[in-house]
Motif scaffolding. Structure first.
Motif, mmCIF file in Angstrom:
data_model
loop_
_atom_site.group_PDB
_atom_site.id
_atom_site.type_symbol
_atom_site.label_atom_id
_atom_site.label_comp_id
_atom_site.label_asym_id
_atom_site.label_seq_id
_atom_site.Cartn_x
_atom_site.Cartn_y
_atom_site.Cartn_z
ATOM 1 N N MET A 1 0.834 -1.191 0.000
ATOM 2 C CA MET A 1 0.000 0.000 0.000
ATOM 3 C C MET A 1 0.878 1.254 0.000
ATOM 4 N N VAL A 2 0.456 2.249 -0.793
ATOM 5 C CA VAL A 2 1.136 3.532 -0.840
ATOM 6 C C VAL A 2 0.108 4.615 -0.551
ATOM 7 N N SER A 3 0.384 5.457 0.427
ATOM 8 C CA SER A 3 -0.521 6.571 0.715
ATOM 9 C C SER A 3 0.246 7.678 1.430
ATOM 10 N N LEU A 4 -0.250 8.884 1.243
ATOM 11 C CA LEU A 4 0.319 10.008 1.978
ATOM 12 C C LEU A 4 -0.728 11.108 2.088
ATOM 13 N N SER B 1 -13.448 -3.929 0.248
ATOM 14 C CA SER B 1 -13.308 -5.383 0.212
ATOM 15 C C SER B 1 -12.237 -5.884 1.165
ATOM 16 N N THR B 2 -11.213 -5.079 1.454
ATOM 17 C CA THR B 2 -10.136 -5.535 2.334
ATOM 18 C C THR B 2 -10.091 -4.791 3.660
ATOM 19 N N GLY B 3 -10.891 -3.757 3.806
ATOM 20 C CA GLY B 3 -10.859 -2.950 5.017
ATOM 21 C C GLY B 3 -9.793 -1.869 4.978
ATOM 22 N N VAL B 4 -8.846 -1.985 4.066
ATOM 23 C CA VAL B 4 -7.781 -0.993 3.947
ATOM 24 C C VAL B 4 -8.367 0.360 3.604
ATOM 25 N N HIS B 5 -9.317 0.366 2.694
ATOM 26 C CA HIS B 5 -9.924 1.617 2.240
ATOM 27 C C HIS B 5 -10.637 2.325 3.390
ATOM 28 N N SER B 6 -11.386 1.573 4.202
ATOM 29 C CA SER B 6 -12.113 2.176 5.322
ATOM 30 C C SER B 6 -11.161 2.793 6.336
ATOM 31 N N LYS B 7 -10.065 2.101 6.623
ATOM 32 C CA LYS B 7 -9.074 2.627 7.559
ATOM 33 C C LYS B 7 -8.490 3.932 7.038
ATOM 34 N N LEU B 8 -8.225 3.956 5.739
ATOM 35 C CA LEU B 8 -7.660 5.150 5.152
ATOM 36 C C LEU B 8 -8.645 6.315 5.210
ATOM 37 N N VAL B 9 -9.924 6.039 4.933
ATOM 38 C CA VAL B 9 -10.956 7.073 5.004
ATOM 39 C C VAL B 9 -11.060 7.631 6.410
ATOM 40 N N HIS B 10 -11.079 6.734 7.396
ATOM 41 C CA HIS B 10 -11.172 7.167 8.788
ATOM 42 C C HIS B 10 -9.970 8.037 9.162
ATOM 43 N N ARG B 11 -8.824 7.624 8.748
ATOM 44 C CA ARG B 11 -7.599 8.349 9.066
ATOM 45 C C ARG B 11 -7.621 9.737 8.430
ATOM 46 N N PHE B 12 -8.079 9.788 7.189
ATOM 47 C CA PHE B 12 -8.141 11.061 6.490
ATOM 48 C C PHE B 12 -9.153 12.004 7.135
ATOM 49 N N LEU B 13 -10.340 11.492 7.438
ATOM 50 C CA LEU B 13 -11.378 12.333 8.028
ATOM 51 C C LEU B 13 -10.953 12.874 9.388
ATOM 52 N N LEU B 14 -10.217 12.076 10.142
ATOM 53 C CA LEU B 14 -9.733 12.532 11.443
ATOM 54 C C LEU B 14 -8.799 13.727 11.266
ATOM 55 N N GLU B 15 -7.843 13.602 10.342
ATOM 56 C CA GLU B 15 -6.917 14.705 10.111
ATOM 57 C C GLU B 15 -7.634 15.905 9.495
ATOM 58 N N LEU B 16 -8.597 15.627 8.635
ATOM 59 C CA LEU B 16 -9.350 16.711 8.010
ATOM 60 C C LEU B 16 -10.122 17.513 9.049
ATOM 61 N N SER B 17 -10.755 16.782 9.999
ATOM 62 C CA SER B 17 -11.522 17.449 11.049
ATOM 63 C C SER B 17 -10.611 18.322 11.918
ATOM 64 N N ARG B 18 -9.433 17.794 12.277
ATOM 65 C CA ARG B 18 -8.494 18.557 13.087
ATOM 66 C C ARG B 18 -8.007 19.803 12.340
ATOM 67 N N TRP B 19 -7.734 19.604 11.074
ATOM 68 C CA TRP B 19 -7.202 20.705 10.259
ATOM 69 C C TRP B 19 -8.237 21.821 10.086
ATOM 70 N N MET B 20 -9.495 21.434 9.857
ATOM 71 C CA MET B 20 -10.524 22.432 9.604
ATOM 72 C C MET B 20 -10.910 23.198 10.872
ATOM 73 N N GLY B 21 -10.758 22.550 12.034
ATOM 74 C CA GLY B 21 -11.023 23.234 13.297
ATOM 75 C C GLY B 21 -12.430 23.804 13.401
ATOM 76 N N ASN B 22 -13.425 23.096 12.808
ATOM 77 C CA ASN B 22 -14.835 23.527 12.836
ATOM 78 C C ASN B 22 -15.028 24.979 12.392
ATOM 79 N N PRO B 23 -14.592 25.337 11.196
ATOM 80 C CA PRO B 23 -14.781 26.703 10.710
ATOM 81 C C PRO B 23 -16.267 27.025 10.579
ATOM 82 N N PRO B 24 -16.653 28.278 10.733
ATOM 83 C CA PRO B 24 -18.061 28.633 10.748
ATOM 84 C C PRO B 24 -18.789 28.365 9.435
#
Length: 347
Positions: A5-8, A104-127
Motif C-alpha cells: 500500500m502507498v498513501s500520503l 473489500s479488504t478494510g484498507v480503504h475504510s481505515k484510510l478514510v477514517h484516518r483522512f477524516l480525522l486529520e481533516l476534522s483537526r485541520w478544519m477546526g470547525n470553521p463557521p
C-alpha cells in the motif's frame, strides 16, 4: 502500512509547497517539508503547477481529483485528491489498487477514517463548513476517484488494443503480407530515404515481371501460385549487390530492386547485375508445394541520376524498359532508352 500500500497526506500552500506531512507510507515519499508537488508527483496537465494551483484555490468548491499522476521517484500510479481551505489545502494520494479496492479488504475504510480525522483537526470547525459537509466532500472525492480508476483502466485497455491494431496496420503498410518484402505502399518512401542519404550518387531500379505467371495460377491453382511467389521473393532477398539493395513487391507478379550509392552504371555493371540475377533467380525451378516450376523473368532497368531525378519517372522508365524486354522474347533485360521511349510516346 499494509503490504504494497502507498498513501500520503500532506498540507500545501497556494504555490504547491509542502508545509506539513501528516503521514507518508512509505516514509521516503515525502520526508521533508519545503518540497514542491512537482518534485513529488508527475501529473498530466498543469494541475500541480503554480498556475494550475492558483486556479484551484480560486474555485468556490475547493475539491479536486487529479488525473494521470505518478510518484516521480518510483513511477507508481496514484490517485490524488485535494481539499482547500483558505490559503492551504490537504492532498491525499493513494496507489491505484488501494483506491479501487473499495471496502473489500478494510484498507480503504481505515484510510478514510484516518483522512477524516486529520481533516476534522485541520478544519477546526470553521463557521462556514461543518463536519457533515466535510464527509460529503470526501464521499464525492471517492466517487470521483473510483470513476477515474475505472476510466483509466478502460483507457489502458483501449490503448493497448489500438497499439496492436496500429502495429498490424504499420506492418501491412511497410511489409507485403505474402512475401515479407517492402510493400507497394512503402517502397517509394524507402527509395526516397536512401537517396536522401547520398543525393549525388546513382541508383539502379530494376522492374521485374515474372513471365507467364498467369499460366501458373491457371494450371496449378492460386495456392501453388502464392507458394511460387513466396519462393520467388525468398530468392530475390538473396540478391544484395553493394551498396545494400531494397527488395520490393510492386504488384501481383511484379517485383523490384533498388540499389543506390553507385558511382557508375555502365554495360559492365549491368552485365554483372544480370549474371547474378540470372544465377539466383532463374537457374533452378522453384519448388512450390509438390510442384517444381521453372522461372523466367523480364526485367527493365532505369538509372536514377542518369535517366531522371524523379522517383515516379524512374519507376515509369524501368516499367517501360521491362515491357521492351517482354516484347522482345522475354527471359531478358533491357536498359531504358530515352529515344525508344520518345518514339513510342509519339504514337
Amino acid at each position: 502500512m499494509e503490504d504494497g500500500m502507498v498513501s500520503l497526506l500532506i498540507k500545501i500552500d497556494t504555490l504547491g509547497t509542502v508545509r506539513e506531512v501528516f503521514w507518508s507510507d512509505p516514509v521516503y515519499l515525502v520526508s521533508i517539508t519545503g518540497m514542491t508537488l512537482e518534485a513529488v508527483f508527475d501529473c498530466k496537465g498543469d494541475a500541480i503547477t503554480a498556475s494550475g494551483l492558483h486556479g484551484f484555490f480560486q474555485k468556490q468548491r475547493k475539491v479536486i481529483t487529479l488525473e494521470g499522476c505518478r510518484l516521480r521517484e518510483s513511477g507508481i500510479p496514484v490517485v490524488c485528491s485535494m481539499v482547500a481551505l483558505h490559503e492551504e489545502a490537504l492532498l491525499l494520494a493513494t496507489d491505484f489498487n488501494t483506491a479501487a479496492s473499495g471496502d473489500s479488504t478494510g484498507v480503504h475504510s481505515k484510510l478514510v477514517h484516518r483522512f477524516l480525522l486529520e481533516l476534522s483537526r485541520w478544519m477546526g470547525n470553521p463557521p462556514h463548513l461543518d463536519k457533515h459537509q466535510s464527509v460529503d466532500d470526501y464521499q464525492q472525492i471517492q466517487i470521483l476517484n473510483n470513476e477515474l480508476v475505472n476510466t483509466h483502466r478502460r483507457l489502458e485497455k483501449a490503448n493497448a488494443q489500438l497499439n496492436r491494431l496500429n502495429e498490424e496496420l504499420h506492418n501491412r503498410l511497410v511489409q507485403d503480407a505474402l512475401t515479407g518484402l517492402v510493400s507497394r505502399y512503402q517502397y517509394r518512401s524507402e527509395i526516397e530515404q536512401r537517396i536522401a542519404m547520398d543525393p549525388k550518387a546513382l541508383g539502379l531500379f530494376a522492374f521485374i515481371d515474372i513471365d507467364s505467371f498467369k499460366s501458373i495460377n491457371d494450371t496449378y491453382g492460386h495456392a501453388i501460385g502464392d507458394a511460387f511467389l513466396v519462393g520467388f521473393a525468398n530468392r530475390l532477398k538473396k540478391i544484395d549487390m553493394q551498396p545494400p539493395t531494397i527488395h520490393m513487391r510492386i504488384a501481383g507478379d511484379e517485383f523490384g530492386l533498388y540499389i543506390h550509392g553507385l558511382q557508375t552504371v555502365d554495360e559492365h555493371y549491368l552485365a554483372r547485375f544480370w549474371q547474378q540475377f540470372s544465377e539466383v533467380m532463374m537457374a533452378r525451378p522453384i519448388q512450390a508445394d509438390t510442384q517444381s516450376i521453372p522461372v523466367s523473368c523480364s526485367v527493365g532497368i532505369a538509372v536514377y541520376g542518369l535517366d531522371t531525378d524523379n522517383i515516379y519517372t524512374l519507376i515509369e522508365y524501368a516499367d517501360f524498359a521491362m515491357y521492351q524486354a517482354k516484347n522482345n522474347g522475354k527471359h531478358s533485360y533491357r536498359r531504358f532508352d530515352a529515344k525508344v521511349y520518345a518514339t513510342a510516346h509519339l504514337h
